[in-house]
Design a protein around this motif. Sequence first.
Motif, short mmCIF file in Angstrom:
data_model
loop_
_atom_site.label_atom_id
_atom_site.label_comp_id
_atom_site.label_asym_id
_atom_site.label_seq_id
_atom_site.Cartn_x
_atom_site.Cartn_y
_atom_site.Cartn_z
N ILE A 185 29.52 32.45 77.48
CA ILE A 185 30.35 31.35 77.99
C ILE A 185 30.20 30.13 77.08
O ILE A 185 31.19 29.51 76.67
CB ILE A 185 29.95 31.01 79.44
N GLU A 186 28.96 29.78 76.74
CA GLU A 186 28.74 28.57 75.95
C GLU A 186 29.24 28.75 74.51
O GLU A 186 29.83 27.82 73.94
CB GLU A 186 27.27 28.16 76.01
N ALA A 187 29.06 29.95 73.97
CA ALA A 187 29.56 30.19 72.60
C ALA A 187 31.08 30.12 72.57
O ALA A 187 31.68 29.57 71.63
CB ALA A 187 29.07 31.55 72.10
N SER A 188 31.74 30.65 73.62
CA SER A 188 33.22 30.60 73.67
C SER A 188 33.69 29.15 73.80
O SER A 188 34.63 28.74 73.13
CB SER A 188 33.74 31.40 74.87
N ALA A 189 33.05 28.39 74.68
CA ALA A 189 33.44 26.99 74.88
C ALA A 189 33.28 26.21 73.57
O ALA A 189 34.18 25.44 73.18
CB ALA A 189 32.61 26.36 76.00
N ASP A 190 32.17 26.42 72.89
CA ASP A 190 31.93 25.72 71.63
C ASP A 190 33.01 26.06 70.60
O ASP A 190 33.54 25.19 69.92
CB ASP A 190 30.55 26.08 71.05
N LYS A 191 33.34 27.36 70.52
CA LYS A 191 34.33 27.81 69.55
C LYS A 191 35.70 27.17 69.81
O LYS A 191 36.45 26.85 68.90
CB LYS A 191 34.43 29.33 69.63
N LEU A 192 36.00 26.97 71.10
CA LEU A 192 37.30 26.40 71.49
C LEU A 192 37.31 24.88 71.51
O LEU A 192 38.34 24.26 71.76
CB LEU A 192 37.66 26.91 72.90
N GLY A 193 36.15 24.27 71.28
CA GLY A 193 36.08 22.81 71.32
C GLY A 193 36.12 22.26 72.74
O GLY A 193 36.54 21.11 72.97
N ILE A 194 35.70 23.06 73.70
CA ILE A 194 35.66 22.61 75.10
C ILE A 194 34.27 22.05 75.38
O ILE A 194 33.26 22.74 75.18
CB ILE A 194 35.97 23.77 76.08
N ALA A 195 34.22 20.79 75.83
CA ALA A 195 32.93 20.14 76.07
C ALA A 195 32.13 20.92 77.12
O ALA A 195 32.69 21.41 78.11
CB ALA A 195 33.16 18.71 76.54
N ARG A 196 30.82 21.03 76.89
CA ARG A 196 29.97 21.81 77.80
C ARG A 196 30.02 21.29 79.24
O ARG A 196 29.87 22.06 80.18
CB ARG A 196 28.51 21.77 77.31
N PHE A 202 32.52 41.12 70.85
CA PHE A 202 33.97 41.08 71.10
C PHE A 202 34.31 39.87 71.98
O PHE A 202 35.29 39.16 71.74
CB PHE A 202 34.44 42.37 71.77
N ALA A 203 33.49 39.64 73.01
CA ALA A 203 33.78 38.56 73.97
C ALA A 203 33.83 37.21 73.27
O ALA A 203 34.70 36.38 73.53
CB ALA A 203 32.73 38.56 75.08
N VAL A 204 32.91 36.99 72.35
CA VAL A 204 32.86 35.69 71.67
C VAL A 204 33.85 35.66 70.50
O VAL A 204 34.51 34.65 70.26
CB VAL A 204 31.44 35.38 71.18
N GLY A 205 33.98 36.81 69.82
CA GLY A 205 34.78 36.83 68.59
C GLY A 205 36.27 36.88 68.82
O GLY A 205 37.04 36.28 68.07
N SER A 206 36.73 37.58 69.84
CA SER A 206 38.16 37.88 69.95
C SER A 206 38.88 37.25 71.13
O SER A 206 40.09 37.07 71.09
CB SER A 206 38.35 39.40 70.03
N VAL A 207 38.15 36.93 72.18
CA VAL A 207 38.83 36.59 73.43
C VAL A 207 39.49 35.23 73.41
O VAL A 207 40.38 34.95 74.22
CB VAL A 207 37.81 36.71 74.59
N THR A 208 39.10 34.39 72.48
CA THR A 208 39.66 33.05 72.45
C THR A 208 41.15 33.05 72.10
O THR A 208 41.84 32.05 72.31
CB THR A 208 38.88 32.18 71.46
N ASP A 209 41.69 34.20 71.63
CA ASP A 209 43.13 34.23 71.28
C ASP A 209 44.01 33.93 72.49
O ASP A 209 45.01 33.21 72.37
CB ASP A 209 43.51 35.59 70.65
N VAL A 210 43.65 34.45 73.66
CA VAL A 210 44.50 34.24 74.85
C VAL A 210 44.45 32.77 75.32
O VAL A 210 45.42 32.25 75.86
CB VAL A 210 44.12 35.19 76.01
N ILE A 211 43.31 32.13 75.06
CA ILE A 211 43.21 30.71 75.43
C ILE A 211 44.06 29.87 74.48
O ILE A 211 44.79 28.96 74.91
CB ILE A 211 41.73 30.27 75.42
N ASP A 212 43.99 30.21 73.20
CA ASP A 212 44.86 29.51 72.23
C ASP A 212 46.33 29.71 72.60
O ASP A 212 47.13 28.77 72.52
CB ASP A 212 44.59 30.02 70.81
#
Length: 325
Positions: free
Chosen positions: A259-270, A223-233
């Motif tokens: 953390i790293e999987a979320s950053a990668d999904k959002l295109g945020i540099a490590r 859930f953390a990696v799959g869904s949470v990026t909606d609030v950042i978008d």
Amino acid sequence: MTCLRSVVVGCGSALPARCVTNAALAETVDTSDEWIVQRTGIRQRYLSDASETTSVLGTRAAKAALDDAGLTAADIDLVICATSTPDHTFPATATQIQAGLGMTGGVAFDLQAVCAGFVYAVTTADKFLVTGAARRALVVGAETFSRLLDWEDRTTCVLFGDGAGAVVLEARAGEGTSADRGVLTSSLRSDGRHREKLYVDGGPGSTGTTGHLRMTGKEVFRFAVGSVTDVIDDAFRASGTTADDLDWFVPHQANRRIIEASADKLGIARDKVVLTVDRHGNTSAASIPLALDVARKDGRIKDGDLVMIEAIGGGFTWGAALIRW
Ligand code: ACO
């Protein structure tokens, strides 16, 4: 001036005295440094003794944040403490922090959104400040999760630590653009259908006991990696910014792989990701303000930097806030 903004004018943190490495933990729990580092990135955590309660750690962090801001308790009219590990069922830990600071005025209350608590608390304080209901807020994330752990359950007890962090927010005039300093936007969500994936199996209204933390780790991870990026978008869209505009991504520190999987999904540099899970473990609502304080004090976060904070916690609850420091 076209609006009020909640500007971060100070931050601070506090940790228990006892640091416990993975190797030390492996002396009493059937685990290993290698397993914990590989699955989570955690190398050590701080565990409180009986005297280091949530309000004690929270008060220390709050004092440090006030010192950093060059303010005193008399300058504050709102204290919000995000915690799931209050000293007592009531009164609110925030009121104990208020007393510890010597404050007799203003408003103090706790906010419970588990690991998302600090993002919820910043968002709540922001609403007070931008409407003129308060002028300066202390937002504290303070936890003693070690009190909730089942030390016989190696799948959970190796993951958490204790600590506290705090920021001072001050209402200041802004132009209403993303160039303003302060909280630019925030987005919160919750979905109570996920209770069974991460919860405590006790409480004053059910068992009459504190209970222990229970978690289905794989489900939380998914859930953390799959869904949470909606609030950042949401936050990027509302502010007209993108991942390229960010200076720092300061997520809840639960697990390096999340953390790293979320950053990668959002295109945020490590190299824009602030990671402190290695040294603090998961300190729930305290993890973001602890990480902010580390990155501020080591010179990474500077005035004017664009910082995204983001977290997910039990419930599930999740949220993000975009802050120009
Ligand atoms: N030490 C050694 N071995 C362990 C440990 C441990 N501490 N814990 C579990 N194992 C074993 C298991 O028994 C299992 O052994 P088996 O294959 O013989 O059955 C093996 O390791 C794999 O277990 P999994 O549960 O499949 O491990 P997984 O790769 O899923 O990692 C973890 C577990 C780290 C909990 C992972 O699921 C995760 O990170 N989930 C996210 C949850 C999280 O971070 N929550 C924090 C709180 S929530 C929040 O902050 C939002």
